[in-house]
Design a protein around this motif. Sequence first.
Motif, PDB file in Angstrom:
ATOM      1  N   THR A 138       0.865  -1.101   0.167  1.00  0.00           N
ATOM      2  CA  THR A 138      -0.137  -0.088   0.021  1.00  0.00           C
ATOM      3  C   THR A 138       0.871   1.340   0.013  1.00  0.00           C
ATOM      4  N   PRO A 139       0.222   2.317  -0.490  1.00  0.00           N
ATOM      5  CA  PRO A 139       0.965   3.607  -0.297  1.00  0.00           C
ATOM      6  C   PRO A 139       1.572   3.803   1.092  1.00  0.00           C
ATOM      7  N   ALA A 140       0.743   3.649   2.181  1.00  0.00           N
ATOM      8  CA  ALA A 140       1.197   3.637   3.332  1.00  0.00           C
ATOM      9  C   ALA A 140       2.484   2.931   3.811  1.00  0.00           C
ATOM     10  N   GLU A 141       2.682   1.751   3.285  1.00  0.00           N
ATOM     11  CA  GLU A 141       3.755   0.923   3.483  1.00  0.00           C
ATOM     12  C   GLU A 141       5.130   1.297   2.664  1.00  0.00           C
ATOM     13  N   HIS A 142       4.803   1.848   1.643  1.00  0.00           N
ATOM     14  CA  HIS A 142       5.984   2.577   0.878  1.00  0.00           C
ATOM     15  C   HIS A 142       6.432   3.678   1.582  1.00  0.00           C
ATOM     16  N   ARG A 143       5.485   4.460   2.095  1.00  0.00           N
ATOM     17  CA  ARG A 143       6.001   5.784   2.877  1.00  0.00           C
ATOM     18  C   ARG A 143       6.775   5.166   4.003  1.00  0.00           C
ATOM     19  N   GLU A 144       6.295   4.301   4.854  1.00  0.00           N
ATOM     20  CA  GLU A 144       6.924   3.966   5.967  1.00  0.00           C
ATOM     21  C   GLU A 144       8.522   3.456   5.771  1.00  0.00           C
ATOM     22  N   ARG A 145       8.416   3.020   4.431  1.00  0.00           N
ATOM     23  CA  ARG A 145       9.947   2.607   3.900  1.00  0.00           C
ATOM     24  C   ARG A 145      10.811   3.786   3.467  1.00  0.00           C
ATOM     25  N   GLY A 146      10.269   5.127   3.699  1.00  0.00           N
ATOM     26  CA  GLY A 146      11.137   6.180   3.539  1.00  0.00           C
ATOM     27  C   GLY A 146      11.029   6.425   1.860  1.00  0.00           C
ATOM     28  N   ILE A 147       9.779   6.089   1.240  1.00  0.00           N
ATOM     29  CA  ILE A 147       9.679   6.666  -0.001  1.00  0.00           C
ATOM     30  C   ILE A 147       8.682   7.739  -0.104  1.00  0.00           C
ATOM     31  N   ASP A 148       8.956   8.970  -0.757  1.00  0.00           N
ATOM     32  CA  ASP A 148       8.112   9.991  -0.802  1.00  0.00           C
ATOM     33  C   ASP A 148       7.047   9.964  -2.012  1.00  0.00           C
ATOM     34  N   LEU A 149       6.368   9.366  -1.951  1.00  0.00           N
ATOM     35  CA  LEU A 149       5.143   8.842  -2.639  1.00  0.00           C
ATOM     36  C   LEU A 149       3.912   9.882  -2.950  1.00  0.00           C
ATOM     37  N   ARG A 150       3.718  10.356  -4.021  1.00  0.00           N
ATOM     38  CA  ARG A 150       2.726  11.233  -4.178  1.00  0.00           C
ATOM     39  C   ARG A 150       1.538  10.758  -5.253  1.00  0.00           C
ATOM     40  N   LEU A 151       0.666  10.417  -4.427  1.00  0.00           N
ATOM     41  CA  LEU A 151      -0.579   9.859  -5.391  1.00  0.00           C
ATOM     42  C   LEU A 151      -1.319  11.184  -6.017  1.00  0.00           C
ATOM     43  N   GLY A 152      -1.973  10.785  -6.940  1.00  0.00           N
ATOM     44  CA  GLY A 152      -2.770  11.725  -7.584  1.00  0.00           C
ATOM     45  C   GLY A 152      -1.811  12.771  -8.201  1.00  0.00           C
ATOM     46  N   THR A 153      -1.015  12.433  -8.540  1.00  0.00           N
ATOM     47  CA  THR A 153       0.372  13.139  -9.189  1.00  0.00           C
ATOM     48  C   THR A 153       0.592  12.805 -10.577  1.00  0.00           C
ATOM     49  N   GLU A 154       0.547  13.571 -11.542  1.00  0.00           N
ATOM     50  CA  GLU A 154       0.541  12.820 -12.881  1.00  0.00           C
ATOM     51  C   GLU A 154       1.721  13.682 -13.741  1.00  0.00           C
ATOM     52  N   ALA A 155       2.762  12.670 -14.048  1.00  0.00           N
ATOM     53  CA  ALA A 155       4.150  13.447 -14.588  1.00  0.00           C
ATOM     54  C   ALA A 155       3.646  14.002 -16.106  1.00  0.00           C
ATOM     55  N   VAL A 156       3.873  15.254 -16.369  1.00  0.00           N
ATOM     56  CA  VAL A 156       3.333  15.553 -17.758  1.00  0.00           C
ATOM     57  C   VAL A 156       4.445  16.138 -18.643  1.00  0.00           C
ATOM     58  N   GLU A 157       5.901  16.123 -18.048  1.00  0.00           N
ATOM     59  CA  GLU A 157       6.940  16.398 -18.954  1.00  0.00           C
ATOM     60  C   GLU A 157       8.174  15.993 -18.325  1.00  0.00           C
ATOM     61  N   ILE A 158       9.056  15.221 -19.352  1.00  0.00           N
ATOM     62  CA  ILE A 158      10.433  15.109 -18.632  1.00  0.00           C
ATOM     63  C   ILE A 158      11.383  16.119 -19.170  1.00  0.00           C
ATOM     64  N   ASP A 159      12.044  16.842 -18.875  1.00  0.00           N
ATOM     65  CA  ASP A 159      13.188  17.513 -19.199  1.00  0.00           C
ATOM     66  C   ASP A 159      14.556  17.152 -19.136  1.00  0.00           C
ATOM     67  N   LEU A 160      15.004  16.262 -20.040  1.00  0.00           N
ATOM     68  CA  LEU A 160      16.284  15.705 -19.952  1.00  0.00           C
ATOM     69  C   LEU A 160      17.339  16.501 -19.795  1.00  0.00           C
ATOM     70  N   ASP A 161      17.300  17.791 -20.441  1.00  0.00           N
ATOM     71  CA  ASP A 161      18.494  18.626 -20.305  1.00  0.00           C
ATOM     72  C   ASP A 161      18.785  19.343 -18.841  1.00  0.00           C
ATOM     73  N   ARG A 162      17.711  19.585 -18.276  1.00  0.00           N
ATOM     74  CA  ARG A 162      17.968  20.247 -16.997  1.00  0.00           C
ATOM     75  C   ARG A 162      17.532  19.020 -16.027  1.00  0.00           C
ATOM     76  N   ARG A 163      17.207  17.725 -16.343  1.00  0.00           N
ATOM     77  CA  ARG A 163      17.218  16.598 -15.387  1.00  0.00           C
ATOM     78  C   ARG A 163      15.866  16.991 -14.370  1.00  0.00           C
ATOM     79  N   ARG A 164      14.929  17.056 -14.780  1.00  0.00           N
ATOM     80  CA  ARG A 164      13.855  17.479 -14.109  1.00  0.00           C
ATOM     81  C   ARG A 164      12.593  16.747 -14.471  1.00  0.00           C
TER      82      ARG A 164
END
Lengths: 459, 459
Positions: free
Chosen positions: B67-93
């Motif tokens: 579950t999301p909670a289990e991932h967070r307990e393991r120190g992963i900053d999990l952001r639900l409801g968050t869609e990636a819309v662009e990868i900027d390879l040059d600026r690595r973001r």
Amino acid sequence: MAATRMVVIGGDAAGMTAASQARRRKGPDELSIVAFERGRYTSYSACGIPYWTGGEVDGPDALVARTPAEHRERGIDLRLGTEAVEIDLDRRRVRTRAVGDGTYEWTGFDHLVVATGAVPRRPAAEDVPGIDTDGVYGVQTLDDGEAVLDGLGRDGVRRAVVVGAGYIGVEMAEAMLRRGLDVTVVDRADQPMGTLDPDMGALVREAMEGMGIAVEFGAAVREIRAGDDGRVRAVVTDRAEHPADIVILGLGVAPDTRLAREAGLPLGEHGGLLTDFSQRVRGHDGIWAGGDCAEVFNLVSGDTEHVPLGTHANKHGLVIGTNIGGGYATFPGVVGTAVSKVCELEIGRTGLTESRATAAGLRYATATIESTGRAGYYPGAALMTVKMIAELGSGRLLGVQIVGREGAGKRVDVAAVALTAGMTVERMTSLDLGYAPPFSPVWDPVLVAARKTAGKLRE
Amino acid sequence: MAATRMVVIGGDAAGMTAASQARRRKGPDELSIVAFERGRYTSYSACGIPYWTGGEVDGPDALVARTPAEHRERGIDLRLGTEAVEIDLDRRRVRTRAVGDGTYEWTGFDHLVVATGAVPRRPAAEDVPGIDTDGVYGVQTLDDGEAVLDGLGRDGVRRAVVVGAGYIGVEMAEAMLRRGLDVTVVDRADQPMGTLDPDMGALVREAMEGMGIAVEFGAAVREIRAGDDGRVRAVVTDRAEHPADIVILGLGVAPDTRLAREAGLPLGEHGGLLTDFSQRVRGHDGIWAGGDCAEVFNLVSGDTEHVPLGTHANKHGLVIGTNIGGGYATFPGVVGTAVSKVCELEIGRTGLTESRATAAGLRYATATIESTGRAGYYPGAALMTVKMIAELGSGRLLGVQIVGREGAGKRVDVAAVALTAGMTVERMTSLDLGYAPPFSPVWDPVLVAARKTAGKLRE
């Protein structure tokens, strides 16, 4: 020109498969085939006897893959009730005795197939008094199966003692349970299934106890006691006396190589005939051997062993028949795969155990994991325990043992192929095994074991 | 020193396994991990949806491995409801959009894991009018599963039409049968299971008809018709109109690589990301990809393909996480293994079909055999059909397809390992596979197929 003559000693899997395959390749004008069988059945499945005596399958006819009449129709001169008593290598002939009238006869051969099978191990009467008591049964031939069924049909039979907890022992324990008997299994080893490591054997023991099978391990049988009626009454061990109305001997089998030994044919340290890759007896042109009377080369340990299994016997027969028939075939060896079940418990093993690996001079790492055989959420998902052994340094797989419920047994096949290919466990971690929730978790149990073993190797 | 940052796009198997494995190797002071997931679930088994909608397993929680909670307990900053819309390879973001409030944000990365998964194939509304009608469902996410269950719960739902007869289609057909619906499956191909050769697909078709599933093959869907209430009423094909109260789209999935394409990352001919053995996107240090958005190398055909399977996604994740975590791991490729079931029918395949072999420039022999999965006399012994394909000349195994009852599906694993090892079918004839009457005939079906194929190669 007279036809070449092929003589077969032994009418079960290896011998009759050799005969059939040779006949398929060469007609009677080229090859005459004579087969001697001392009993009255041919090509039968001794491995089916536990299921027949347990009432799960009909017998004995259902266990016969090909009847004497079928063999004869195919142009094989099959002589039942005829026991081979001597092999004369110099004059290339076999002496037989008719079981019926005791008459002797010599038969010449160009090719001889020794397929004399195995005999059940049975303690001598001086070691275990009463071992020949009425009601004590071996389990090797269909006649033995018949005898067990007769024994079960007697009045008042409700307690069975099975001596020996190897494959045949645990299978017969299940059979007796199915017949509604109270079952006790005794074995001098500390765990059942000597072909497993003790830690895995312990899982089988626990499961057997859970099924209501009484067990006594680490105790030798000292005596079989009879009642006043001469019938078996109890099995006495070092520590206990187990009441018994029927006793099954499941002590395994030894190669039946008396004839071969007397003829001077080469035997291995397990008492079986030694052959080359073509199943020709080593150093003896035209003399072939296969099935339970022969030893097999183990590809993992690099030495020969005795593995009495119908699947090897059939392959040997096919190889022998192909070669006698003018073709080319070999049996490269085994990796030591075996599967079995006791009620719902499945047991599989392949390759080397820890003790075999050590005996072969190998150093190794082991890992043991638990996993379900299906996706954890899928109905019927049940646990299995997988133990894996891999060589230090090379990382090569050495062996796998699996004990569990549905889907556990045949999962060793994956490891059997990997052993044959000399695969490393690291490579095994990414094997593309079938995945779908009814069949496997996303990580198949064999992969989980490979991952853990690979981790141990890196330590 | 600031911690290295790992950003993961996609919260299912590949992405979250990568995150978990990297975290196992490196603590938060060394590595910060941010994971973006546009939905509300993580690490779930989409493959379980047919069994959930069929009522065999509970959902959706049971299908969530972590579950999301289990991932967070393991120190992963999990952001639900968050869609990636662009990868900027040059600026690595990576630029993200919060599904809730529509706010945008940039997040920098040192390592980026593209695990965007796949999207169900769905005809365009201009090609199939009515495709967006209420009551037409895809089957890809847990939300889809929920929607199907809602649809099933409506009044008067008794006829299901499944469009597409691949894995998901046949599994959903079973699910609808289990729900007591009349089921029709339509597909434009002439047989179900396009990953099988047509002769083997025909066996699946026969079995489906035997289960009471109506089928129409070789016909394209032209229109989905709605009733006055706006809900689905019928599926219209070239030749027929199939009444429907619920329609399931099982047309397979395509890699979801819009972001990657826009960023200029390399895609293969099947639309998936191309990676090297370490799951690094080809030519892009610090950019990794795995799971359903990536193509995989097929060890038998020598080219890449798209195989959306959870087992690969998990392995990819493990490899990526190990490498980002400072270890070393590779994914050598697949051999094309897949298993499935429709009610009692099991379907397994591995390696190349005839058409794939031909496309790869290979010439081959094939053999097809029928055999029982257990000793013929053992209760429950049922037939399976095994088709084997092997290369002319080399004799190397190229592929195996199995259709049958219990024990058929996972038997392809043996062939999968043999393919991985580059084994010839001649060598396969003597494989030491587990034999005991409840598990196999003396000649395992795979061995019988190997024998027949080896014979064909010698012709």
